[in-house]
Write an enzyme that holds these catalytic residues in place. Structure first.
Site, short mmCIF file in Angstrom:
data_model
loop_
_atom_site.label_atom_id
_atom_site.label_comp_id
_atom_site.label_asym_id
_atom_site.label_seq_id
_atom_site.Cartn_x
_atom_site.Cartn_y
_atom_site.Cartn_z
N GLY A 14 48.46 10.93 -41.98
CA GLY A 14 48.49 10.86 -43.44
C GLY A 14 49.00 9.50 -43.93
N SER A 128 61.77 15.13 -51.46
CA SER A 128 61.25 14.43 -52.63
C SER A 128 62.28 14.42 -53.75
CB SER A 128 60.00 15.19 -53.08
OG SER A 128 59.64 14.80 -54.37
N TYR A 153 54.99 23.55 -55.25
CA TYR A 153 55.21 22.44 -54.31
C TYR A 153 56.68 22.04 -54.30
CZ TYR A 153 55.57 17.65 -52.63
OH TYR A 153 55.98 16.52 -51.96
N LYS A 157 59.83 22.21 -51.24
CA LYS A 157 60.73 21.15 -50.75
C LYS A 157 62.18 21.63 -50.80
CE LYS A 157 57.74 18.15 -49.58
NZ LYS A 157 57.50 17.92 -48.16
N LEU A 204 49.62 7.62 -58.78
CA LEU A 204 49.17 6.77 -59.90
C LEU A 204 48.44 5.51 -59.41
CD1 LEU A 204 49.20 5.76 -62.88
CD2 LEU A 204 51.50 4.90 -62.44
N1 LIG Z 1 53.22 10.68 -51.33
C1 LIG Z 1 54.18 11.05 -52.17
O1 LIG Z 1 54.17 10.72 -53.34
C2 LIG Z 1 55.34 11.89 -51.66
C3 LIG Z 1 56.52 11.95 -52.41
C4 LIG Z 1 57.58 12.73 -51.95
C5 LIG Z 1 57.44 13.45 -50.77
N2 LIG Z 1 56.27 13.38 -50.07
C6 LIG Z 1 56.14 14.16 -48.83
O2 LIG Z 1 55.89 13.27 -47.75
C7 LIG Z 1 55.06 13.90 -46.78
C8 LIG Z 1 53.87 13.01 -46.48
O3 LIG Z 1 53.19 12.73 -47.68
P1 LIG Z 1 51.86 11.84 -47.70
O4 LIG Z 1 51.79 11.22 -49.04
O5 LIG Z 1 51.79 10.98 -46.51
O6 LIG Z 1 50.78 13.00 -47.64
P2 LIG Z 1 49.41 13.08 -46.83
O7 LIG Z 1 48.67 14.26 -47.34
O8 LIG Z 1 48.72 11.77 -46.82
O9 LIG Z 1 49.93 13.38 -45.33
C9 LIG Z 1 50.23 14.66 -44.88
C10 LIG Z 1 49.49 14.85 -43.58
O10 LIG Z 1 49.83 16.14 -43.07
C11 LIG Z 1 48.64 16.77 -42.61
N3 LIG Z 1 48.89 18.21 -42.66
C12 LIG Z 1 49.07 18.99 -43.75
N4 LIG Z 1 49.33 20.25 -43.38
C13 LIG Z 1 49.33 20.26 -42.02
C14 LIG Z 1 49.55 21.27 -41.05
N5 LIG Z 1 49.80 22.54 -41.37
N6 LIG Z 1 49.49 20.93 -39.74
C15 LIG Z 1 49.22 19.65 -39.36
N7 LIG Z 1 49.00 18.67 -40.25
C16 LIG Z 1 49.07 18.96 -41.56
C17 LIG Z 1 47.52 16.26 -43.50
O11 LIG Z 1 46.25 16.31 -42.87
C18 LIG Z 1 47.96 14.81 -43.74
O12 LIG Z 1 47.42 13.94 -42.77
C19 LIG Z 1 54.69 15.27 -47.36
O13 LIG Z 1 55.57 16.21 -46.82
C20 LIG Z 1 54.93 15.09 -48.84
O14 LIG Z 1 55.25 16.31 -49.47
C21 LIG Z 1 55.23 12.60 -50.48
#
Ligand SMILES: NC(=O)c1ccc[n+]([C@@H]2O[C@H](COP(=O)([O-])OP(=O)(O)OC[C@H]3O[C@@H](n4cnc5c(N)ncnc54)[C@H](O)[C@@H]3O)[C@@H](O)[C@H]2O)c1
Length: 343
Positions: A14, A128, A153, A157, A204
């Protein structure tokens, strides 16, 4: 370089996970990615390989598949884990709450159970700033109250943080660090990896770069009557590479295993500076020379007015600091969007 250990990175294909795999490599850790590719593409591995010169070990596994996950632990000597895998779209979580509870809570429990069986030393968890809601005092620090979540969501968390805290209090063998991210943006300066979500971006900047690239018609600025200097919402935008480096700092902190390191700790990961949506648009236009088609619309339900981090705890204890200037972050995001268009 002697390896500092093997880190299992769930969700490592991800957005934040892929950048973290690169930084883990740079810091001397071996990595192993577990991802079901539900919100990422296998080509991400090519991008990582171009940057670090080797292909990361990858398992296409759903973390909810306990047997498959346990097999990865069985067959590899895993020192610690970083748990990114989760569903993360706030709006979708309102429409499909059970999917979010199942995915985000089920996967964490499976992972923690495996960590206990296979004697893993530490976990870094992706939390988050949504856990704070609209804080009473800004910048917000880690001791601010956790407010009732406004979306399923956000609730996952909070529940995840509680699950980890309860597991640690029960006397498990591993340590835990909860990182509360503010708003991750940008892309790797190489231009080989960045955010490429399936569907409409939630972030954004990714929406903005897709708008400039002509994929989206125009950017909506939700609300211009907030109690902020220019009326638009304020957030703390953290460069994704800086954010990735915070995970290395957290791992080093736990794995050094000093006597005074607590079994569980929580850190805000932000720049400490709040920028409004309109300021961000201005910075993007200045940094890239591109014009952003945008319109002003009503406030969006669930958006908070302003939040930015007090990141002193991470600055001092983890010795981590956000360093990338906003203009550079925005240029990297735009370069990534241009590179995607060339494929
Ligand atoms: N991007 C943001 O703005 C943000 C902010 C705060 C927290 N987060 C947290 O950070 C983490 C990563 O976020 P990101 O932006 O890289 O998201 P993303 O969706 O790009 O990455 C998450 C990855 O997890 C994989 N995934 C989801 N469910 C799965 C499962 N059950 N088994 C295996 N793989 C699975 C998806 O395919 C994806 O590749 C998440 O937990 C998200 O909640 C993100």
């Amino acid at each position: 370089m002697v390896s500092k250990g093997t880190i299992l990175v769930t969700g490592g294909a991800g957005y934040i996970g892929s950048h973290t795999v690169v930084e883990l490599h740079n810091a001397g850790y071996k990595t192993l990615i577990v991802d079901n590719l539900s919100n990422s593409r296998i080509e991400v591995l090519d991008g990582i390989e171009k940057i670090i010169g080797e292909r990361p070990l990858f398992f296409q596994i759903d973390c909810n598949d306990k047997q498959a996950l346990a097999k990865v632990f069985e067959e590899n000597d895993i020192t610690a884990t970083i748990h990114f895998a989760a569903s993360k779209a706030v709006g979708e979580s309102v429409e499909k709450p059970l999917l979010y509870y199942k995915n985000n809570i089920g996967s964490l429990i499976n992972l923690l159970e495996c960590m206990t069986v296979y004697q893993t030393k530490a976990i870094v968890f992706s939390s988050s700033c949504t856990v704070y809601g609209q804080p009473e005092h800004l910048p917000v620090n880690e001791s601010a109250p956790i407010l009732p979540a406004v979306s399923p969501y956000g609730c996952t968390k909070q529940v995840n943080e509680n699950i980890i805290r309860d597991a640690i209090n029960s006397g498990v063998n591993y340590k835990a660090t909860l990182l509360r991210y503010f708003n991750p943006i940008g892309a790797h300066p190489s231009g080989f990896i960045g955010e490429e979500p399936n569907g409409v971006p939630q972030n954004l900047i990714t929406f903005l770069t897709q708008t400039v690239a002509g994929i989206r018609k125009e950017l909506s600025v939700f609300g211009t009557d907030y109690n902020t200097p220019d009326g638009s919402c304020i957030r703390d935008y953290i460069d994704v590479v800086d954010l990735a480096k915070a995970h290395i700092a957290a791992l080093d902190y736990m794995l050094e295993d000093k006597e005074d390191t607590p079994n569980i700790d929580v850190f805000n990961i932000g720049t400490g500076v709040g920028l409004s949506v309109l300021e961000l648009i201005k910075y993007f236009e200045q940094a890239t020379g591109e014009k952003i088609p945008h319109k002003y619309v009503d406030r969006r339900a669930g958006d908070i007015e302003a939040v930015w981090a007090d990141a002193h705890k991470a600055n001092t204890i983890l010795q981590w600091k956000a360093l990338t200037p906003i203009e550079e972050t925005l240029r990297n995001a735009w370069q990534w969007q241009c590179n995607i268009a060339k494929r």
